[in-house]
Scaffold this motif. Structure first.
Motif, mmCIF file in Angstrom:
data_model
loop_
_atom_site.group_PDB
_atom_site.id
_atom_site.type_symbol
_atom_site.label_atom_id
_atom_site.label_comp_id
_atom_site.label_asym_id
_atom_site.label_seq_id
_atom_site.Cartn_x
_atom_site.Cartn_y
_atom_site.Cartn_z
ATOM 1 N N ALA A 186 0.702 -1.140 -0.062
ATOM 2 C CA ALA A 186 -0.082 0.020 -0.132
ATOM 3 C C ALA A 186 0.865 1.263 0.033
ATOM 4 O O ALA A 186 0.548 2.344 -0.382
ATOM 5 N N LEU A 187 2.098 1.282 0.820
ATOM 6 C CA LEU A 187 3.035 2.335 0.800
ATOM 7 C C LEU A 187 3.993 2.366 -0.334
ATOM 8 O O LEU A 187 5.004 1.370 0.107
ATOM 9 N N GLY A 188 4.008 3.170 -1.118
ATOM 10 C CA GLY A 188 5.228 3.208 -2.173
ATOM 11 C C GLY A 188 4.985 2.471 -3.331
ATOM 12 O O GLY A 188 5.184 2.857 -4.410
ATOM 13 N N LYS A 189 4.888 1.221 -3.302
ATOM 14 C CA LYS A 189 5.002 0.275 -4.456
ATOM 15 C C LYS A 189 3.602 0.431 -5.180
ATOM 16 O O LYS A 189 3.682 0.595 -6.359
ATOM 17 N N CYS A 190 2.501 0.570 -4.741
ATOM 18 C CA CYS A 190 1.309 0.943 -5.294
ATOM 19 C C CYS A 190 1.261 2.243 -6.212
ATOM 20 O O CYS A 190 1.086 2.075 -7.350
ATOM 21 N N GLN A 191 1.830 3.349 -5.431
ATOM 22 C CA GLN A 191 1.752 4.570 -6.180
ATOM 23 C C GLN A 191 2.926 4.512 -7.281
ATOM 24 O O GLN A 191 2.661 5.214 -8.219
ATOM 25 N N ARG A 192 4.054 4.063 -6.996
ATOM 26 C CA ARG A 192 5.231 3.865 -8.087
ATOM 27 C C ARG A 192 4.640 2.998 -9.171
ATOM 28 O O ARG A 192 5.023 3.461 -10.250
#
Length: 366
Positions: A186-192
């Motif tokens: 949820a933090l970092g990988k999803c947005q990247r």
């Protein structure tokens, strides 16, 4: 080897930064870096749950990391929260502390600490390749470099991100009657992953599992453009035909994913290099996309910072210690406990996250 700095004899690093059960303790400043238990003073490198834990009395972190901690923990983020932008020096006790970008996730930082002429850099988690969602890693010359080693084996060499995203988009084009569900933390990988998909020219809406919504919203509030995102709740099955759905790794192969039409199960992780892991998790389309430095990046960074001494922590410590020793660098494994083997340290994947409590007050670490 590239080491160019001699360690000060009067104040050897072991005399002022120590490994305790709570984590790395900086004695002349009386604070911990990423403590694994609540501490009176905590310097936090980034927002993943195995580094940024709740209930520290006083916290120093970058402004974006503090925003992430507030979003995840509410009033438990810390008794007081002191934001410190990249490059700003804060005096804590007798130690000067500043943050330098680590390139891991939004707000991630290396902690640069100086005491009586000795400079120690704690990398936190980091990677060296470009990431459109966060500031790039900046190497800092130092006396001691404390490096992570999540992918600290020569077998881990991550392919270019663009190629992995091209494989995903090719599959979407090849199977227009199916949905594609992409497992990502949820933090970092999803947005990247979303940002990389946008960079590749995909401009259709992307659907989100409920656990991904709060941090995607926060990223956008902090200036990261993710394009059109739609919650994947309350929609008919047909809405997902030919579409991309982002979900936590734990959700892609369980009953939640059954609401999707014949989903192609993908997973974005550096661990997808290990095909057996992909098979065990029922992954049809493994995408080797990591927010951690691979073996080549770890070795190149050790050379670049020029430290005569390297401490290795959370990950495959032995191989990196062996590499550094072979280059004439003093090296040792810290064997810190409490850090996630997957290197993500994520919170439980709740489709309906609990509402955040009242935000804690901004305060000072000093």
């Amino acid at each position: 080897m590239t080491a160019s700095i001699s360690l000060p004899d009067a104040w050897p690093p072991e005399s002022w930064i120590k490994v305790l059960p709570q984590g790395l303790y900086v004695e002349p400043g009386d604070f911990f870096v990423d403590p694994v238990r609540p501490a009176q003073r905590a310097v936090i490198t980034h927002g993943h749950a195995d580094h940024a834990r709740p209930n520290n009395a006083r916290v120093l972190a970058t402004p974006d990391t503090i925003a992430i901690m507030r979003a995840r923990y509410g009033e438990a983020a810390g008794g007081s929260l002191q934001p410190s932008p990249y490059g700003e020096t804060v005096r804590i006790g007798e130690v000067d502390v500043r943050f330098v970008p680590a390139g891991h996730v939004l707000g991630s930082a290396q902690a640069v600490m100086e005491y009586r002429g000795c400079r120690i850099v704690v990398s936190g988690d980091y990677k060296r390749r470009a990431d459109p969602t966060c500031a790039p890693f900046e190497p800092v010359t130092c006396d001691v470099f404390v490096t992570e080693a999540t992918f600290g084996l020569p077998v881990f060499r991550h392919p270019p991100d663009e190629g992995e995203i091209a494989r995903l988009l090719h599959s979407v084009e090849l199977f227009p009657e199916r949905s594609h569900v992409v497992g990502a933390y949820a933090l970092g990988k999803c947005q990247r992953v979303i940002a990389l998909i946008r960079k590749a020219g995909y401009d259709k809406p992307i659907f989100l599992h409920g656990a991904h919504i709060p941090l995607c919203n926060l990223y956008r509030e902090l200036g990261v453009d993710l394009g059109e995102l739609i919650p994947a709740t309350g929609l008919k099955k047909d809405a997902f035909v030919g579409r991309i759905v982002m979900a936590p790794p734990s959700a892609v192969a369980d009953r939640w994913a059954r609401r999707l039409p014949d989903p192609v199960v993908a997973m974005a992780s550096g661990w997808m290099t290990v095909r057996q892991r992909a098979r065990q998790r029922g992954v049809e389309l493994p995408l080797v996309i990591s927010d951690h430095a691979d073996w080549d990046e770890l070795c190149a960074t050790i050379e670049e910072v020029g430290a005569p001494e390297v401490w290795v922590t959370h990950g495959r410590e032995e191989a990196l210690v062996h590499y550094a020793t072979g280059r004439g660098i003093r090296a040792r494994a810290l064997a810190l406990v409490g850090f996630d083997e997957e290197g993500q340290g994520e919170l439980p994947d709740l489709e309906q996250p609990p509402a955040a409590g009242a935000a804690p007050a901004r305060g000072a670490l000093l």
